[in-house]
Structures are given as C-alpha cells and as structure tokens.
Design an enzyme around this catalytic site. Structure first.
Site, short mmCIF file in Angstrom:
data_model
loop_
_atom_site.label_atom_id
_atom_site.label_comp_id
_atom_site.label_asym_id
_atom_site.label_seq_id
_atom_site.Cartn_x
_atom_site.Cartn_y
_atom_site.Cartn_z
N PRO A 35 0.84 -1.21 0.00
CA PRO A 35 0.00 0.00 0.00
C PRO A 35 0.87 1.26 0.00
O PRO A 35 1.85 1.33 0.73
CB PRO A 35 -0.79 -0.09 1.31
N LYS B 248 2.91 6.59 5.10
CA LYS B 248 2.14 5.35 4.93
C LYS B 248 1.77 4.74 6.27
O LYS B 248 1.48 3.55 6.37
CB LYS B 248 2.97 4.34 4.13
N HIS C 270 -3.98 -15.62 9.83
CA HIS C 270 -3.23 -14.37 9.67
C HIS C 270 -3.87 -13.20 10.41
O HIS C 270 -3.45 -12.06 10.27
CB HIS C 270 -3.07 -14.03 8.19
N ARG D 3 2.13 -11.83 5.30
CA ARG D 3 3.60 -11.80 5.21
C ARG D 3 4.27 -11.20 6.45
O ARG D 3 5.47 -11.22 6.57
CB ARG D 3 4.01 -11.06 3.94
N LYS E 117 21.54 15.86 -5.26
CA LYS E 117 21.43 14.40 -5.43
C LYS E 117 22.03 13.93 -6.74
O LYS E 117 21.68 14.42 -7.80
CB LYS E 117 19.94 13.98 -5.40
N ARG F 80 13.82 -2.96 -9.48
CA ARG F 80 12.36 -2.77 -9.41
C ARG F 80 11.86 -2.36 -10.79
O ARG F 80 12.48 -1.55 -11.49
CB ARG F 80 12.01 -1.70 -8.37
#
Ligand SMILES: [Zn+2]
Length: 287
Positions: free
Chosen positions: A2, A58, A106, A124, A166, A277
């Site tokens: 998420p 998050k 779970h 998980r 950066k 990724r």
C-alpha cells in the site's frame, strides 16, 4: 505494498468507525510482526477514548487519551477488517464484509470495541503495530520522513534544494521516503510518465519546469487515486472490504507494450529495471 492513497483510504474508513469511541481491549494472537507487538498494549489502551485518526506518510496514527499513539503500518500485505458483533455471536470469517476466505491464521491482532472488532490481518507479517507515548516522541518518530505531498513544505524551493545535491536517478529519489513520504513504485512510474521525465535522469539535472510538473502531477495523481479508493493489486482492500479502482487509470504502470496515453504522443510503454524494481516509461515522451 500500500502506498499513500491506499493508506489514506483505510484511514478515512477507519476514522468513520473508531473516532470518539472507547477501545475495550486488544487481543494479540501473534505478536511476531515486523517488530514485536508490545506486551502491555492492551493494558495501556483499554478503556481509553480515541480522539484522532490520522495518516502520516504510509502510517496510520491513532491518538488516544493520555497522549498515547498507536501506529499501524500495513507493510506489504497488511489489511484491516471490521467485524460487527451481532447478538453476541461468535466472530467468524463469515462476518467479513468482503474477504470470506481471509485465512484466520493471519488475523494477528484484534481491537475490540463495544459493537465491533477491528482485525489486523497480515500474511507476510511485514506490517507492525507500535505504541508511542507523548507528542514529542511521536514527532521524533517521524522526523526522518520527507514532507507529505499534500503539505505546504512539499514545494518548489524544497524540491529544488533537495534535488540539486542528489547524484542519483529521479525514479529512486521519488521513492526515497526522506524526499517525499508515501510514494512507492507504482505512483513513481505514473508521476514521471505524466511529467514526461525519463526515470533515469539525474536528479540534479531536473529543470525548474520539470519540478513544477512533479509537484502538480504528484498531487493530481494521488488525489485521483484516493477518490477511486486506491489501487487494488495484491489484494489491497479498504477497511470495508471494498476494492479500489485506480489501477484502471494507470497510464504507465503495468502497461508494457501498450500505447502511451500522453496527448500527441505515439510512444509505447516499456518496462525497465531500476535498482531491481520494475519501472514503466514511454519510449518517446520520456526519452
Ligand atoms: Zn509518451
């Protein structure tokens, strides 16, 4: 996993049920989450009223009386579920709004309220639940996170000063939580496609015009996703068990070999690998 919109959707539905309610008790069935669930958690929070439900990046943050804060992170696969306690009957999976087949093993932590129970389920176990005492400790806990995209400090000056120092690609900078909090792999691909920026471009070389686009599209995409109930892949469900539909709005993510949706662009979405990724980009407008 998420990202900001999905956590915001959970926050909004959670808030409707638990704000101003008193928690009866917490039942910990399995304390082995990413970090162990604190032993005294039920003792500390039982019979306290919830006065605030917020999202920071998050993380879900639930404020109780006595300056106690419960932090919930959904990790990779965590979900919250609501069960209504009807006629004192036993809670079973049948009471779930949606996930009848949710494996009960779970269900790690149960938050009991007078008329309902909130269940933290996480196959998980990358999610976690933490208890923090005091406003100052809460602030310190989140002090390393970059600004939320909807906050004032996510602005041109901040981004310009951050990026100029950066020396890494913009895709990896955007998903760096120290830069902006809440953006992950999915929304990073979307933001860069809308902004027509090559994900491999060096962060220090991002132009002023591109910074403005990043700000504009980050807010636009996240707002739209929240409105659509978030993105449903890997079984993300809101607390009511309903699915989000933002995946139908994807312009880059998961659209390999499909046509780019940017106006006047005849490019194709390609999948590239950045730091192991998947990243999706247009082969023409994001060159
Ligand atoms: Zn394109």
């Amino acid at each position: 996993m998420p990202e900001l919109p999905e956590v915001e959707v959970v926050k909004q539905s959670l808030e409707k049920y638990i704000l101003n309610k008193k928690l009866s008790k917490i039942i910990v069935k399995n304390k082995k989450l990413r970090y162990p669930v604190p032993d005294n958690i039920s003792k500390k929070l039982a019979n306290l009223k919830i006065y605030k439900v917020t999202r920071i990046s998050k993380y879900l943050v639930i404020g109780f009386e006595d300056e106690l804060f419960l932090i919930i992170h959904l990790g990779m696969s965590g979900t919250l579920h609501l069960i209504r306690n009807k006629n004192n009957s036993q809670n079973t999976n049948l009471s779930f709004y949606h996930s009848k087949n949710l494996p009960e093993k779970h269900n790690h932590v149960l938050f009991d309220f007078k008329n309902f129970t909130i269940i933290f389920n996480d196959p998980r176990r990358f999610g976690f639940i933490k208890l923090i005492t005091g406003d100052i400790n809460l602030k310190n806990y989140f002090s390393k996170l970059g600004p939320d995209p909807f906050e004032k400090d996510f602005n041109f000056k901040y981004i310009k000063e951050y990026l100029i120092k950066k020396n890494k690609n913009i895709k990896n900078t955007i998903i760096d939580q120290k830069f902006i909090s809440g953006i992950g792999n999915i929304y990073a691909s979307e933001i860069l496609n809308y902004s027509k920026i090559n994900p491999f471009k060096n962060s220090g070389k991002i132009s002023n015009k591109e910074i403005k686009k990043i700000i504009f599209y980050t807010k636009k995409i996240l707002k739209l996703s929240i409105k659509r109930g978030g993105t449903t892949i890997n079984n993300f469900l809101s607390i009511k068990g309903s699915q989000g539909s933002y995946q139908k709005e994807f312009r880059a993510y998961d659209r390999e070999n499909k046509k780019c949706k940017n106006k006047l662009c005849f490019g194709t979405i390609i999948k590239v690998n950045i730091s192991n990724r998947s990243t999706y980009m247009c082969n023409i407008c994001q060159k």
